[in-house]
Motif scaffolding. Structure first.
Motif, PDB file in Angstrom:
ATOM      1  N   TYR A  52      42.258  43.762  35.236  1.00 30.51           N
ATOM      2  CA  TYR A  52      43.133  42.590  35.319  1.00 30.51           C
ATOM      3  C   TYR A  52      44.356  42.988  36.119  1.00 30.51           C
ATOM      4  CZ  TYR A  52      40.091  40.850  31.650  1.00 30.51           C
ATOM      5  OH  TYR A  52      38.995  40.444  30.934  1.00 30.51           O
TER       6      TYR A  52
ATOM      7  N   LEU B 167      36.737  50.015  15.499  1.00 26.61           N
ATOM      8  CA  LEU B 167      37.435  50.628  16.623  1.00 26.61           C
ATOM      9  C   LEU B 167      38.134  51.916  16.216  1.00 26.61           C
ATOM     10  CD1 LEU B 167      37.051  47.702  17.830  1.00 26.61           C
ATOM     11  CD2 LEU B 167      39.225  48.075  18.977  1.00 26.61           C
TER      12      LEU B 167
ATOM     13  N   GLY C  30      39.176  50.136  25.941  1.00 32.13           N
ATOM     14  CA  GLY C  30      38.688  49.059  25.083  1.00 32.13           C
ATOM     15  C   GLY C  30      38.548  47.729  25.780  1.00 32.13           C
ATOM     16  N   THR C  31      38.863  47.670  27.073  1.00 26.47           N
ATOM     17  CA  THR C  31      38.726  46.428  27.846  1.00 26.47           C
ATOM     18  C   THR C  31      37.662  46.639  28.918  1.00 26.47           C
ATOM     19  OG1 THR C  31      40.952  45.590  27.472  1.00 26.47           O
ATOM     20  CG2 THR C  31      39.922  44.946  29.526  1.00 26.47           C
TER      21      THR C  31
ATOM     22  N   VAL D  91      47.955  37.493  31.123  1.00 27.74           N
ATOM     23  CA  VAL D  91      47.846  38.599  30.166  1.00 27.74           C
ATOM     24  C   VAL D  91      49.204  39.213  29.846  1.00 27.74           C
ATOM     25  CG1 VAL D  91      46.665  40.766  29.660  1.00 27.74           C
ATOM     26  CG2 VAL D  91      45.595  39.095  31.187  1.00 27.74           C
TER      27      VAL D  91
ATOM     28  N   ILE E  28      45.706  45.659  33.572  1.00 30.37           N
ATOM     29  CA  ILE E  28      44.811  46.471  32.759  1.00 30.37           C
ATOM     30  C   ILE E  28      43.729  47.118  33.612  1.00 30.37           C
ATOM     31  CG2 ILE E  28      43.162  46.487  30.836  1.00 30.37           C
ATOM     32  CD1 ILE E  28      44.621  44.051  29.725  1.00 30.37           C
TER      33      ILE E  28
ATOM     34  N   SER F 176      40.569  38.163  19.652  1.00 31.54           N
ATOM     35  CA  SER F 176      39.835  38.658  18.481  1.00 31.54           C
ATOM     36  C   SER F 176      40.800  39.377  17.548  1.00 31.54           C
ATOM     37  CB  SER F 176      38.716  39.617  18.919  1.00 31.54           C
ATOM     38  OG  SER F 176      39.292  40.778  19.508  1.00 31.54           O
TER      39      SER F 176
ATOM     40  N   ASP G  10      39.260  52.977  21.791  1.00 26.23           N
ATOM     41  CA  ASP G  10      40.095  52.003  22.493  1.00 26.23           C
ATOM     42  C   ASP G  10      41.480  52.567  22.775  1.00 26.23           C
ATOM     43  OD1 ASP G  10      41.499  48.729  21.553  1.00 26.23           O
ATOM     44  OD2 ASP G  10      41.371  49.783  23.473  1.00 26.23           O
TER      45      ASP G  10
ATOM     46  N   TYR H 284      43.878  41.229  19.226  1.00 29.10           N
ATOM     47  CA  TYR H 284      43.700  41.822  20.556  1.00 29.10           C
ATOM     48  C   TYR H 284      43.943  40.780  21.634  1.00 29.10           C
ATOM     49  CZ  TYR H 284      41.771  45.587  17.789  1.00 29.10           C
ATOM     50  OH  TYR H 284      41.619  46.590  16.851  1.00 29.10           O
ATOM     51  N   GLY H 285      44.062  41.244  22.869  1.00 24.24           N
ATOM     52  CA  GLY H 285      44.376  40.358  23.975  1.00 24.24           C
ATOM     53  C   GLY H 285      43.341  39.264  24.190  1.00 24.24           C
ATOM     54  N   ASP H 286      42.126  39.491  23.740  1.00 28.03           N
ATOM     55  CA  ASP H 286      41.091  38.458  23.935  1.00 28.03           C
ATOM     56  C   ASP H 286      41.051  37.487  22.766  1.00 28.03           C
ATOM     57  OD1 ASP H 286      38.196  40.501  22.926  1.00 28.03           O
ATOM     58  OD2 ASP H 286      40.048  39.935  21.899  1.00 28.03           O
TER      59      ASP H 286
HETATM   60  C1  LIG Z   1      42.641  38.805  29.253  1.00 21.54           C
HETATM   61  C2  LIG Z   1      42.172  40.149  28.731  1.00 21.54           C
HETATM   62  C3  LIG Z   1      40.959  39.933  27.833  1.00 21.54           C
HETATM   63  C4  LIG Z   1      40.507  41.232  27.207  1.00 21.54           C
HETATM   64  C5  LIG Z   1      41.666  41.885  26.478  1.00 21.54           C
HETATM   65  N1  LIG Z   1      41.214  43.114  25.937  1.00 21.54           N
HETATM   66  C6  LIG Z   1      40.996  43.249  24.662  1.00 21.54           C
HETATM   67  O1  LIG Z   1      41.202  42.334  23.884  1.00 21.54           O
HETATM   68  C7  LIG Z   1      40.464  44.602  24.273  1.00 21.54           C
HETATM   69  N2  LIG Z   1      39.850  44.536  22.987  1.00 21.54           N
HETATM   70  C8  LIG Z   1      40.046  45.402  21.991  1.00 21.54           C
HETATM   71  C9  LIG Z   1      39.290  44.991  20.963  1.00 21.54           C
HETATM   72  N3  LIG Z   1      38.631  43.908  21.330  1.00 21.54           N
HETATM   73  C10 LIG Z   1      38.981  43.637  22.606  1.00 21.54           C
HETATM   74  C11 LIG Z   1      42.837  42.156  27.389  1.00 21.54           C
HETATM   75  C12 LIG Z   1      43.293  40.857  28.013  1.00 21.54           C
END
Ligand SMILES: C[C@H]1CC[C@H](NC(=O)Cn2ccnc2)CC1
Length: 331
Positions: free
Chosen positions: A227, A126, A222-223, A301, A305, A84, A36, A80-82
């Motif tokens: 976006y 990760l 990692g995404t 966000v 991305i 999690s 990631d 993380y941004g999602d």
């Molecule tokens: C709205 C978007 C949603 C997805 C987001 N990406 C992440 O969360 C990347 N990630 C790393 C570990 N698990 C997930 C970025 C913002």
């Protein structure tokens, strides 16, 4: 030294994420980890997790490794941004990726993971490949696998050759000429606060005119998706019959039968085109005739991305030299 390892899609239907085999400790414990470039913690499902939070993942048990050492008094916690996240304690141990070994790598052992990680059986943790300034270990932040390896690498680089619905490769320490065509276009990286942030030179929708306007964003392995600003996203979905920005599904959706345009983005003078078939990500629920778009708005966000959907149409060089740069080539 160099290393080279496979990046394997975790799902046969659509490219949610890619995992790479990583061996930890002595004797070797092999886990499938999500590399990631959008974060900087190496964390794993571990023997310190409640069994209720493990659902099919492999775990790392430091107490079974003769080379593991507790990093006393240190902990970590990441979101993380999602939405999690995970948290836990820290050991150091030997970590090997594709023949490249780092001794005394900080391995962040999960004591708690969020439900979306528990539900993703194919991801055992990760490997953060962002800049170490983003590392969450406290009280002393730790270096990424790449930063620890960098001094011993033939060249201070790693490359991503991700592919659509097939295995690609992460290489460390060298640029494999067999993996790309033409020239690599390098552009500056702003690593403050610690992402691989670069400026795209613009975009085009389908066969439309190229809109030459700088778009700053992060290269994030990692995404899954892309976006981008609303202006770009509305320009794209204006060309898709029946497309709508669905609050219930959390983004732009359209009839799976819709005809989609390609999406082209610029890096300097270079142009990368994502074919229409890649721009439909997945049915919103299995079997539904409504599909979720691969291009989504970055409005909520805070940063733009360039995720796997963009990376998979290029060969990308993450150059950790001074100054850092990022290179994009066709393949
Ligand atoms: C709205 C978007 C949603 C997805 C987001 N990406 C992440 O969360 C990347 N990630 C790393 C570990 N698990 C997930 C970025 C913002």
């Amino acid at each position: 030294s160099t290393g080279s390892a496979a990046a394997v899609p975790i799902n046969a239907e659509f490219d949610i994420a890619y995992v790479t085999p990583v061996t930890l400790g002595t004797p070797p414990q092999t886990l499938q980890l999500d590399f990631d470039s959008g974060s900087s913690d190496l964390w794993v499902f571990s023997s310190h997790l409640p069994t209720s939070q493990i659902r099919g993942q492999e775990i790392y048990a430091p107490n079974k490794s003769s080379t593991a050492k507790l990093l006393d008094g240190h902990s970590w916690s990441i979101t993380y941004g999602d939405g999690s996240g995970s948290r836990g304690n820290v050991y150091t141990d030997n970590v090997t990726v594709g023949g490249l070994m780092v001794e005394r790598q900080a391995i962040e052992c999960a004591q708690q993971v969020s439900s979306s990680f528990t539900s993703e059986a194919h991801i055992d943790g990760l490997v953060g490949l962002g800049f170490s300034t983003l590392n969450t270990v406290s009280p002393k932040s730790q270096l990424t696998f790449f930063d620890n390896a960098k001094g011993a690498l033939d060249s201070p680089v790693f490359t991503a050759d991700l592919k659509h619905k097939q295995a690609g490769t992460y290489d460390f320490g060298f640029i494999d000429k067999a993996k790309y065509t033409g020239e690599i276009t390098y552009v500056p990286v702003n690593n403050d606060p610690g992402y691989w942030t670069f400026s795209s030179s613009g975009y085009a929708v389908g066969s439309g005119n190229f809109s030459a306007s700088p778009i700053s964003g992060i290269a994030d392995t990692g995404t899954s998706l892309i976006y981008l600003p609303t202006a770009v996203v509305t320009a794209y979905y204006r060309q898709v019959q029946g497309a709508t920005n669905s609050r219930s599904y959390g983004g732009y959706v359209f009839p799976c039968s819709a005809t989609l345009p390609s999406f082209t983005f610029g890096v300097g003078e270079a142009r990368f085109t994502i074919p229409p078939a890649y721009m439909s990500y997945a049915a919103v629920t299995p079997g539904s005739s409504t599909c979720f778009g691969g291009l989504q708005s970055s409005n909520g966000v805070g940063i733009n991305i360039w995720g796997d959907l963009a990376l998979k149409v290029a060969f990308v060089v993450f150059n950790g030299g001074t100054p850092p740069t990022i290179g994009w080539a066709a393949k």
